[in-house]
Design a protein around this motif. Structure first.
Motif, PDB file in Angstrom:
ATOM      1  N   ALA A   1       7.463   9.270  23.820  1.00  0.00           N
ATOM      2  CA  ALA A   1       6.292   9.899  23.215  1.00  0.00           C
ATOM      3  C   ALA A   1       6.190  11.360  23.629  1.00  0.00           C
ATOM      4  CB  ALA A   1       5.017   9.161  23.618  1.00  0.00           C
ATOM      5  N   ASP A   2       5.709  12.181  22.703  1.00  0.00           N
ATOM      6  CA  ASP A   2       5.417  13.591  22.950  1.00  0.00           C
ATOM      7  C   ASP A   2       3.912  13.778  22.813  1.00  0.00           C
ATOM      8  OD1 ASP A   2       5.192  16.344  23.039  1.00  0.00           O
ATOM      9  OD2 ASP A   2       6.744  16.725  21.545  1.00  0.00           O
ATOM     10  N   THR A   3       3.246  14.102  23.929  1.00  0.00           N
ATOM     11  CA  THR A   3       1.791  14.302  23.894  1.00  0.00           C
ATOM     12  C   THR A   3       1.432  15.746  24.261  1.00  0.00           C
ATOM     13  OG1 THR A   3       1.564  13.546  26.196  1.00  0.00           O
ATOM     14  CG2 THR A   3       1.339  11.882  24.461  1.00  0.00           C
ATOM     15  N   ARG A   4       2.360  16.661  24.067  1.00  0.00           N
ATOM     16  CA  ARG A   4       2.081  18.062  24.390  1.00  0.00           C
ATOM     17  C   ARG A   4       1.020  18.645  23.462  1.00  0.00           C
ATOM     18  NH1 ARG A   4       7.839  20.763  23.872  1.00  0.00           N
ATOM     19  NH2 ARG A   4       7.868  19.271  22.122  1.00  0.00           N
ATOM     20  N   SER A   5       0.276  19.592  23.986  1.00  0.00           N
ATOM     21  CA  SER A   5      -0.646  20.342  23.145  1.00  0.00           C
ATOM     22  C   SER A   5       0.151  21.240  22.205  1.00  0.00           C
ATOM     23  CB  SER A   5      -1.575  21.190  24.006  1.00  0.00           C
ATOM     24  OG  SER A   5      -0.839  22.217  24.658  1.00  0.00           O
ATOM     25  N   PHE A   6      -0.506  21.721  21.169  1.00  0.00           N
ATOM     26  CA  PHE A   6       0.151  22.631  20.230  1.00  0.00           C
ATOM     27  C   PHE A   6       0.638  23.884  20.951  1.00  0.00           C
ATOM     28  CE2 PHE A   6       0.012  26.196  17.229  1.00  0.00           C
ATOM     29  CZ  PHE A   6       0.844  25.730  16.224  1.00  0.00           C
ATOM     30  N   SER A   7      -0.172  24.388  21.871  1.00  0.00           N
ATOM     31  CA  SER A   7       0.197  25.599  22.613  1.00  0.00           C
ATOM     32  C   SER A   7       1.430  25.370  23.472  1.00  0.00           C
ATOM     33  CB  SER A   7      -0.974  26.061  23.481  1.00  0.00           C
ATOM     34  OG  SER A   7      -0.606  27.150  24.297  1.00  0.00           O
ATOM     35  N   HIS A   8       1.462  24.267  24.206  1.00  0.00           N
ATOM     36  CA  HIS A   8       2.602  23.996  25.079  1.00  0.00           C
ATOM     37  C   HIS A   8       3.879  23.787  24.276  1.00  0.00           C
ATOM     38  CE1 HIS A   8      -0.078  22.614  28.662  1.00  0.00           C
ATOM     39  NE2 HIS A   8       0.214  23.899  28.743  1.00  0.00           N
ATOM     40  N   ALA A   9       3.779  23.038  23.194  1.00  0.00           N
ATOM     41  CA  ALA A   9       4.960  22.805  22.362  1.00  0.00           C
ATOM     42  C   ALA A   9       5.490  24.116  21.789  1.00  0.00           C
ATOM     43  CB  ALA A   9       4.626  21.824  21.238  1.00  0.00           C
ATOM     44  N   GLY A  10       4.569  25.019  21.432  1.00  0.00           N
ATOM     45  CA  GLY A  10       4.991  26.301  20.863  1.00  0.00           C
ATOM     46  C   GLY A  10       5.672  27.217  21.858  1.00  0.00           C
ATOM     47  N   GLN A  11       5.350  27.092  23.120  1.00  0.00           N
ATOM     48  CA  GLN A  11       5.968  27.944  24.138  1.00  0.00           C
ATOM     49  C   GLN A  11       7.334  27.431  24.587  1.00  0.00           C
ATOM     50  OE1 GLN A  11       3.268  28.824  27.517  1.00  0.00           O
ATOM     51  NE2 GLN A  11       1.613  28.070  26.205  1.00  0.00           N
ATOM     52  N   PHE A  12       7.559  26.134  24.432  1.00  0.00           N
ATOM     53  CA  PHE A  12       8.705  25.458  25.030  1.00  0.00           C
ATOM     54  C   PHE A  12      10.042  26.064  24.582  1.00  0.00           C
ATOM     55  CE2 PHE A  12      11.564  21.867  25.822  1.00  0.00           C
ATOM     56  CZ  PHE A  12      11.112  21.404  27.060  1.00  0.00           C
ATOM     57  N   GLY A  13      10.270  26.079  23.269  1.00  0.00           N
ATOM     58  CA  GLY A  13      11.545  26.553  22.740  1.00  0.00           C
ATOM     59  C   GLY A  13      11.840  28.006  23.025  1.00  0.00           C
ATOM     60  N   PRO A  14      10.890  28.927  22.762  1.00  0.00           N
ATOM     61  CA  PRO A  14      11.161  30.344  23.002  1.00  0.00           C
ATOM     62  C   PRO A  14      11.553  30.663  24.448  1.00  0.00           C
ATOM     63  CG  PRO A  14       9.269  30.111  21.561  1.00  0.00           C
ATOM     64  CD  PRO A  14       9.624  28.732  22.022  1.00  0.00           C
ATOM     65  N   ILE A  15      10.970  29.957  25.409  1.00  0.00           N
ATOM     66  CA  ILE A  15      11.325  30.207  26.808  1.00  0.00           C
ATOM     67  C   ILE A  15      12.789  29.854  27.050  1.00  0.00           C
ATOM     68  CG2 ILE A  15      10.918  29.478  29.187  1.00  0.00           C
ATOM     69  CD1 ILE A  15       7.957  29.158  28.450  1.00  0.00           C
ATOM     70  N   LEU A  16      13.218  28.707  26.553  1.00  0.00           N
ATOM     71  CA  LEU A  16      14.622  28.320  26.709  1.00  0.00           C
ATOM     72  C   LEU A  16      15.543  29.300  25.993  1.00  0.00           C
ATOM     73  CD1 LEU A  16      14.163  24.478  26.228  1.00  0.00           C
ATOM     74  CD2 LEU A  16      15.010  25.568  28.313  1.00  0.00           C
ATOM     75  N   GLU A  17      15.159  29.687  24.775  1.00  0.00           N
ATOM     76  CA  GLU A  17      15.989  30.629  24.014  1.00  0.00           C
ATOM     77  C   GLU A  17      16.102  31.976  24.724  1.00  0.00           C
ATOM     78  OE1 GLU A  17      14.060  30.722  20.260  1.00  0.00           O
ATOM     79  OE2 GLU A  17      14.491  28.614  19.808  1.00  0.00           O
ATOM     80  N   ASN A  18      15.024  32.411  25.355  1.00  0.00           N
ATOM     81  CA  ASN A  18      15.063  33.674  26.088  1.00  0.00           C
ATOM     82  C   ASN A  18      16.003  33.639  27.282  1.00  0.00           C
ATOM     83  OD1 ASN A  18      13.226  34.862  24.358  1.00  0.00           O
ATOM     84  ND2 ASN A  18      11.446  34.411  25.646  1.00  0.00           N
TER      85      ASN A  18
END
Length: 352
Positions: free
Chosen positions: A164-181
């Motif tokens: 299950a993924d219960t992340r908030s919209f804000s947390h989910a939105g930050q996740f990918g860009p940090i890894l990509e950076n």
């Protein structure tokens, strides 16, 4: 396989004494509220195979993927993942974090009831990292751990899997860009998306303020191996790169016939394999997770030294067997004593 059937295998609960994270979930495969049996574990392998298939359709597997689970709720799903990959001829390693003294990297899971973990480092160079957990709550712990492990191992491909993924919209939105950076290719695969029930985005904040904080090497003064059954085969101590499943069919611990294994803490990896080898067995997890008796999913609870909990003991099916690592033997003994007071008979300790 229709993942919509998962609804009956997801339990919504209330945490005890945690104002910031009052809601919790658990899943039938973990054996925390009801006993997990052979057919159920097989069914969950089919569910998890959906995630593997989706991920491999997006990107083929590299030479040596490494599966990482977090104690204690990530042990069962990561074990099933390891089995699935090896059954498909994919040579994968497997490690799990532990809350016991051990060698590896120390990190903190800040929202957890047992926040301090140690993760053994892979003894062989992985080509990609596969994190497998029951739930992605905020993603903060997984993100910090992924960034640090990628830096330590020079890996640039990561996959995240969860029931299950219960992340908030804000947390989910930050996740990918940090890894990509950080130059890390990634993908996230979950069976269900659940609505954030812990205050929405009000406590979202910055997902990653310091990618290196709370990560350090841990080297205990003494070897912890006497604290574990089969220390060379356990994912909390060893790199499981050459074992197709956690234990072979010649597992030296045996229970003949039927019954329920009451397994303490991180020994759930052994209980999982025992149940897979014997269809007449099931396991119930004596867990660190503190949840309220809500009379919806939890009707009875044993408190063991104010640290471990056994839920819904009223529906246990005898004969009962207790399984604990040596370090947790006191917990196992207390479970047997408390159940005896409730009129249950514990046949024997499976570890003897």
């Amino acid at each position: 396989m229709d993942r919509s059937n998962l609804t009956k295998d997801i339990y919504h609960l209330r945490r005890e004494n945690n104002l910031h994270r009052q809601h919790a979930i658990t899943f039938s495969c973990l054996g925390k509220l009801g006993s997990a049996n052979h057919p159920e574990l097989h069914r969950w392998k089919r569910y998890l195979q959906i995630l593997i298939r989706e991920s491999l359709n997006e990107r083929s597997v590299s030479q040596y993927p490494f599966i990482i689970g977090l104690a204690e709720s990530g042990i069962v799903p990561s074990a099933l993942f390891h089995q699935l990959l090896r059954e498909q001829g994919i040579h994968a390693g497997w490690i799990c974090s532990t809350r016991r003294p051990s060698r590896g990297i120390h990190f903190r899971e800040s929202h957890s009831h047992g926040p301090d973990h140690i993760l053994p480092l892979p003894s062989r160079q992985p080509t990609e990292l596969w994190f497998v957990d029951d739930e992605i709550t905020t993603g903060r712990t997984l993100l910090r751990l992924a960034l640090n492990l990628c830096r330590m191992t020079d890996v640039r491909q990561v996959r995240f899997f969860a029931i299950a993924d219960t992340r908030s919209f804000s947390h989910a939105g930050q996740f990918g860009p940090i890894l990509e950076n950080h130059g890390i290719a990634h993908s996230v695969h979950t069976l269900v998306q659940l609505k954030q029930r812990n205050g929405g985005d009000q406590n979202a904040g910055t997902l990653l303020e310091d990618s290196h904080q709370e990560i350090r090497m841990s080297v205990p003064d003494e070897t912890p191996e006497s604290d574990w059954h089969f220390p060379r085969q356990r994912p909390g101590l060893r790199n499981q790169s050459d074992t197709p499943v956690l234990f072979s069919d010649s597992l030296p611990i045996r229970i003949n016939g039927k019954g329920s294994i009451l397994v303490v803490g991180e020994a759930v990896d052994i209980a999982l394999r025992l149940v897979q080898l014997n269809p007449l067995l099931s396991f119930r997890h004596v867990t660190l997770s503190p949840w309220e008796t809500d009379h919806i999913n939890i009707f009875s609870r044993l408190d063991i030294f104010g640290k471990y909990y056994l839920y819904n003991y009223h529906d246990l099916s005898p004969p009962l067997h207790i399984l604990s690592d040596p370090i947790d033997s006191e917990i196992g003994t207390e479970v047997g004593r408390l159940l005896a007071e409730k009129g249950f008979r514990v046949e024997h300790d499976v570890s003897k």
